[in-house]
Design an enzyme around this catalytic site. Structure first.
Site, PDB file in Angstrom:
ATOM      1  N   THR A 196       2.690   7.116   2.045  1.00 40.36           N
ATOM      2  CA  THR A 196       2.798   8.812   1.207  1.00 40.36           C
ATOM      3  C   THR A 196       3.360   7.880  -0.547  1.00 40.36           C
ATOM      4  O   THR A 196       3.004   8.362  -1.259  1.00 40.36           O
ATOM      5  CB  THR A 196       3.521  10.069   1.549  1.00 40.36           C
ATOM      6  OG1 THR A 196       2.977  10.298   2.866  1.00 40.36           O
ATOM      7  CG2 THR A 196       3.643  10.647   0.441  1.00 40.36           C
ATOM      8  N   GLU A 197       4.653   7.379  -0.264  1.00 41.63           N
ATOM      9  CA  GLU A 197       4.916   6.811  -1.498  1.00 41.63           C
ATOM     10  C   GLU A 197       4.386   5.969  -2.577  1.00 41.63           C
ATOM     11  O   GLU A 197       3.901   6.146  -3.300  1.00 41.63           O
ATOM     12  CB  GLU A 197       6.862   5.964  -1.272  1.00 41.63           C
ATOM     13  CG  GLU A 197       7.316   7.327  -0.668  1.00 41.63           C
ATOM     14  CD  GLU A 197       7.916   8.358  -1.563  1.00 41.63           C
ATOM     15  OE1 GLU A 197       7.685   8.281  -2.875  1.00 41.63           O
ATOM     16  OE2 GLU A 197       7.916   9.483  -0.811  1.00 41.63           O
ATOM     17  N   GLY A 213      -3.094   4.990   3.097  1.00 38.35           N
ATOM     18  CA  GLY A 213      -1.615   3.587   3.447  1.00 38.35           C
ATOM     19  C   GLY A 213      -0.168   4.961   2.990  1.00 38.35           C
ATOM     20  O   GLY A 213      -0.524   6.304   3.767  1.00 38.35           O
ATOM     21  N   GLY A 218       0.822   6.367  -1.933  1.00 38.80           N
ATOM     22  CA  GLY A 218       0.238   7.281  -2.498  1.00 38.80           C
ATOM     23  C   GLY A 218       0.142   7.827  -3.666  1.00 38.80           C
ATOM     24  O   GLY A 218      -0.471   8.494  -5.232  1.00 38.80           O
ATOM     25  N   GLU A 242      -5.283   9.021   1.343  1.00 40.08           N
ATOM     26  CA  GLU A 242      -5.486  10.002   2.823  1.00 40.08           C
ATOM     27  C   GLU A 242      -4.503   8.967   3.247  1.00 40.08           C
ATOM     28  O   GLU A 242      -3.643   7.577   3.305  1.00 40.08           O
ATOM     29  CB  GLU A 242      -6.432   9.224   4.159  1.00 40.08           C
ATOM     30  CG  GLU A 242      -6.745   9.933   5.095  1.00 40.08           C
ATOM     31  CD  GLU A 242      -6.931   8.367   6.036  1.00 40.08           C
ATOM     32  OE1 GLU A 242      -6.530   8.157   7.346  1.00 40.08           O
ATOM     33  OE2 GLU A 242      -8.504   8.087   5.844  1.00 40.08           O
ATOM     34  N   GLU A 263       7.677   9.051   9.539  1.00 40.69           N
ATOM     35  CA  GLU A 263       6.333   8.811  10.480  1.00 40.69           C
ATOM     36  C   GLU A 263       7.408   7.202  10.562  1.00 40.69           C
ATOM     37  O   GLU A 263       7.366   6.336   9.965  1.00 40.69           O
ATOM     38  CB  GLU A 263       5.163   8.581   9.057  1.00 40.69           C
ATOM     39  CG  GLU A 263       4.270   8.046   9.797  1.00 40.69           C
ATOM     40  CD  GLU A 263       2.843   7.874   9.500  1.00 40.69           C
ATOM     41  OE1 GLU A 263       1.751   7.836   9.976  1.00 40.69           O
ATOM     42  OE2 GLU A 263       3.556   7.686   7.989  1.00 40.69           O
ATOM     43  N   LYS A 303      -9.875  -3.727  -1.415  1.00 37.69           N
ATOM     44  CA  LYS A 303      -8.430  -4.568  -0.704  1.00 37.69           C
ATOM     45  C   LYS A 303      -8.334  -4.719   0.165  1.00 37.69           C
ATOM     46  O   LYS A 303      -7.535  -3.360   0.706  1.00 37.69           O
ATOM     47  CB  LYS A 303      -7.295  -4.049  -1.892  1.00 37.69           C
ATOM     48  CG  LYS A 303      -5.725  -5.023  -1.729  1.00 37.69           C
ATOM     49  CD  LYS A 303      -4.826  -4.766  -2.172  1.00 37.69           C
ATOM     50  CE  LYS A 303      -4.384  -3.660  -1.473  1.00 37.69           C
ATOM     51  NZ  LYS A 303      -3.360  -4.934  -0.055  1.00 37.69           N
ATOM     52  N   CYS A 357      -1.888   7.094  11.878  1.00 36.08           N
ATOM     53  CA  CYS A 357      -1.868   8.747  10.618  1.00 36.08           C
ATOM     54  C   CYS A 357      -2.446   9.903  11.451  1.00 36.08           C
ATOM     55  O   CYS A 357      -1.104  10.533  10.777  1.00 36.08           O
ATOM     56  CB  CYS A 357      -2.014   8.269   9.059  1.00 36.08           C
ATOM     57  SG  CYS A 357      -4.462   8.708   9.344  1.00 36.08           S
TER      58      CYS A 357
END
Length: 499
Positions: free
Chosen positions: A239-240, A237, A242, A259, A394, A180, A293
């Site tokens: 963090t949330e 992508g 993830g 990651e 970030e 995706k 990142c």
């Protein structure tokens, strides 16, 4: 550099080995340098994700794929590498149009993708299974088998390289992949999908081993992650997102590699080579327009050289050439999307409200060249504590925050005072100090007197909220396989339990 034309970009998507128009919602991909619509891609639907997953599971079990020996699977990876290398110019032009990156960078990313497939082919051919020490009348060995259907979900900032980092080890491990790409940048992933589809067809392998399924995370990503036939997830992508993927993987008891974000420190000691450090700091944050990142977005400079170093840095940042990625002179291209440019601008407004001094940048550039694009000037801020939101969150854009430090303990405390732990840069002539800092800083990758250098042979991972699991390196293939133990009895005597 000669600027190649932007290639024709068919907008069919790859579903279960077939190219066709997706049944999901249409998504416009926009050239961030001009604001012009490049193409309208119809996303995959949840039903098409299901179709792709079912076909992928059958492809994994197909003897034409299942029974290949490792060196035979490596032939596929070598062929993909060849096709990717041959198409590097086309892939670069397409990615520049889709993401705004400079052609220099996108050409390097396309060649990097080819190199990843080639490295994984070599690693696959030389990977060894293990004959373990015997502890009884039997021979024991450890072997590796495919996991099955892999869900690979990638971001918009470096699609072709990120795609290769997941697809290459997954195919090397004998799996099938549901890829995706990000909704904003599907075109180069579809182009890479065409090359892999071609290689599969040439070698007589099941083409359903790869599906490329553009769409939103809400529909396509969710369908991939939750699908019962998907037995491993690779995600790059935010963090949330993830965290939510990790929760689903935990509920399914399947492995996941994540990651995630970063707020990486880059450190300039008083003994640093100033010219080297200035160039490295600028490259670390302003290449890719800061949309990385691993961007070195927090600059820590020894207090005794802080004013002189930051002053010279600001003068050089003001001279960086901002423009479209197709211009050979451009150093900082547009951001990927106007909405993302607005997000970066809102963070600079936040910094001002927190008391930051804007030393340069802090706005969109002016002029006809920039009027319709998603541009933002390279920005340097200071005057903030490391505890400010600007220093902790970030931004993912060309925004650098400079902070002084007093001694090594103060430096380490500030550098590690972050929820992230992805990367770090250290600029110093003192190899002993570099070693100490590299071991004390909480980061998965530390660069010393360089920055943003990558090798397919070197593992990449993050700490804390920057992720879980590892990509790249020889062990990347094993991360896409299950380990199985075999015991071979060597005694003719029956087991003694019934005696």
């Amino acid at each position: 550099m000669e600027v190649p034309p932007v290639p024709h970009h068919p907008t069919d998507i790859l579903i279960a080995g077939q190219w066709r128009r997706g049944a999901g919602e249409p998504v416009e991909t926009v050239d961030p340098a001009t604001g012009e619509v490049l193409a309208t891609v119809h996303s995959a639907s949840a039903d098409e994700v299901d179709e792709a997953a079912r076909a992928a599971a059958l492809a994994v079990a197909d003897p034409a794929w299942r029974d290949l020996l490792p060196h035979q699977r490596a032939r596929l990876l070598h062929r993909i590498a060849e096709l990717t290398e041959e198409a590097a110019g086309e892939l670069a032009a397409l990615q520049t149009a889709d993401t705004g990156k400079t052609l220099t960078e996108t050409k390097a990313l396309a060649l990097s993708a080819a190199g990843t497939f080639r490295y994984m082919a070599a690693a696959l051919e030389t990977a060894e299974e293990t004959l373990t020490p015997s502890r009884g009348p039997y021979v024991t060995m450890s072997v590796y088998e495919p996991i099955g259907v892999v869900g690979a979900i990638n971001p918009w900032n470096s699609p072709v390289a990120s795609d290769a980092q997941k697809i290459a080890p997954a195919l090397a491990g004998g799996n099938a992949v549901l890829l995706k790409p990000a909704a904003w940048t599907p075109l180069v992933s579809l182009a890479l999908g065409r090359l892999i589809h071609q290689a599969l067809g040439e070698l007589g392998l099941p083409t359903a081993l790869l599906s490329v399924l553009p769409g939103s995370g809400r529909i396509v990503g969710d369908a991939i992650v939750h699908h019962p036939l998907v037995t491993r997830i690779g995600f790059t992508g935010g963090t949330e997102t993830g965290r939510s993927i990790a929760a689903v993987a935990a509920s399914k008891l399947i492995p996941a590699s994540l990651e995630l974000g970063g707020k990486s420190p880059t450190i300039v000691r008083a003994d640093a080579d100033v010219e080297q450090a200035l160039a490295g700091v600028m490259f670390g944050i302003f290449s890719s327009s800061g949309q990385s990142c691993i961007a070195g977005s927090r600059l820590f400079v020894a207090r005794e050289i802080y004013d002189s170093f930051v002053g010279e840095l600001v003068e050089r940042v003001r001279k960086l050439r901002v423009g479209p990625g197709t211009d050979p002179g451009t150093q900082v291209g547009p951001l990927v999307h106007h909405r993302h440019r607005d997000s970066v601008a809102s963070y600079v407004d936040l910094a001002r409200s927190e008391g930051a001094r804007v030393l340069c940048g802090g706005r969109a550039p002016e002029g006809d060249t920039y009027r319709d694009g998603a541009y933002y000037l390279p920005t340097v801020l200071d005057g903030l504590p490391n505890t400010s939101r600007t220093c902790q969150e970030e931004i993912f854009g060309p925004v650098l925050v400079a902070l002084p430090y007093d001694d090594e303990d103060d430096l380490v405390h500030q550098a590690n005072d972050s929820v992230y732990g992805l990367a770090c840069g250290i600029w110093t002539r003192d190899h002993r100090a570099a070693w100490r800092l590299a071991r004390r800083i909480e980061a998965g990758t530390v660069w010393i007197n360089t920055y943003k250098q990558f090798s397919a042979s070197t593992p990449f991972s993050g700490m804390k909220d920057s992720g879980l699991g590892t990509e790249k390196g020889r062990d990347a293939i094993r991360a896409y396989q299950r380990q199985k133990s075999l015991y071979w009895g060597t005694s003719d005597a029956p087991l003694p339990w019934a005696n």
